[in-house]
Write an enzyme that holds these catalytic residues in place. Sequence first.
Site, PDB file in Angstrom:
ATOM      1  CB  SER A  12      -0.944   0.010   1.206  1.00 13.44           C
ATOM      2  OG  SER A  12      -0.204  -0.118   2.406  1.00 13.44           O
ATOM      3  N   GLY A  49      -1.974  -4.159   0.825  1.00  9.90           N
ATOM      4  CA  GLY A  49      -2.158  -5.351   1.635  1.00  9.90           C
ATOM      5  C   GLY A  49      -1.235  -6.501   1.284  1.00  9.90           C
ATOM      6  CG  ASN A  78       0.768  -5.231   4.341  1.00 11.92           C
ATOM      7  OD1 ASN A  78       0.202  -4.523   5.169  1.00 11.92           O
ATOM      8  ND2 ASN A  78       0.856  -4.897   3.067  1.00 11.92           N
ATOM      9  CG  ASP A 159      -4.011   4.233   8.273  1.00  8.76           C
ATOM     10  OD1 ASP A 159      -3.076   5.056   8.308  1.00  8.76           O
ATOM     11  OD2 ASP A 159      -4.228   3.499   7.291  1.00  8.76           O
ATOM     12  CG  HIS A 162      -1.760   3.279   4.757  1.00 12.01           C
ATOM     13  ND1 HIS A 162      -2.688   2.690   5.596  1.00 12.01           N
ATOM     14  CD2 HIS A 162      -1.235   2.295   3.987  1.00 12.01           C
ATOM     15  CE1 HIS A 162      -2.718   1.389   5.328  1.00 12.01           C
ATOM     16  NE2 HIS A 162      -1.849   1.125   4.369  1.00 12.01           N
TER      17      HIS A 162
END
Length: 184
Positions: A12, A49, A78, A159, A162
């Site tokens: 991402s 992801g 991830n 979040d 990111h």
Amino acid sequence: MSAETIVVLGDSISAGYGIEAGKGWVDLLQKKLEAEKFPHQVVNESISGDTSAGGLARIDSALARHSPEWVLLELGGNDGLRGLTPKQMHDNLNEIVKRSKQAGAQVLLLGMRMPPNLGKRYIEIFYQVYPELAKEHDLPFVPFILEDVALKAELMQRDRIHPNADAQPIIAEKVWEYLGPLLK
């Protein structure tokens, strides 16, 4: 595609999660290459992801389709967030590097760090995968792609994982700092 293709294989961070199309660091890197009169085309093979295992599953087709001169390898975040073992991540990234080199591509490894809530020992073991791989394969290596971004709330999305749109030029510059001299 020409031999002057750069494939970005990432998650991402490179796919531009939460960022307007055309404004992610990969797009900005393409604009930098054009501004600096480099003939390279950047192909973004990043998927939000994705893990190192996902990248390994996709690398052969990306290499076959694009015959890149460079692979910018930005995977592992991830794996860490899912608590996968650093050994699995090492083995997957190691195989991606090997296959890329066998296909005639050079690899620039883009390092990632984990948030502190995962525990000091895990974070250290996780991070060591990047310098170890760089040493094993004599790879150029960006120690932490989010170095000037991750700890600045104003550069992160809500979040806190990111980077936001304001962070993208900083990330592009960080990658360019290492890639630019390699292309010259």
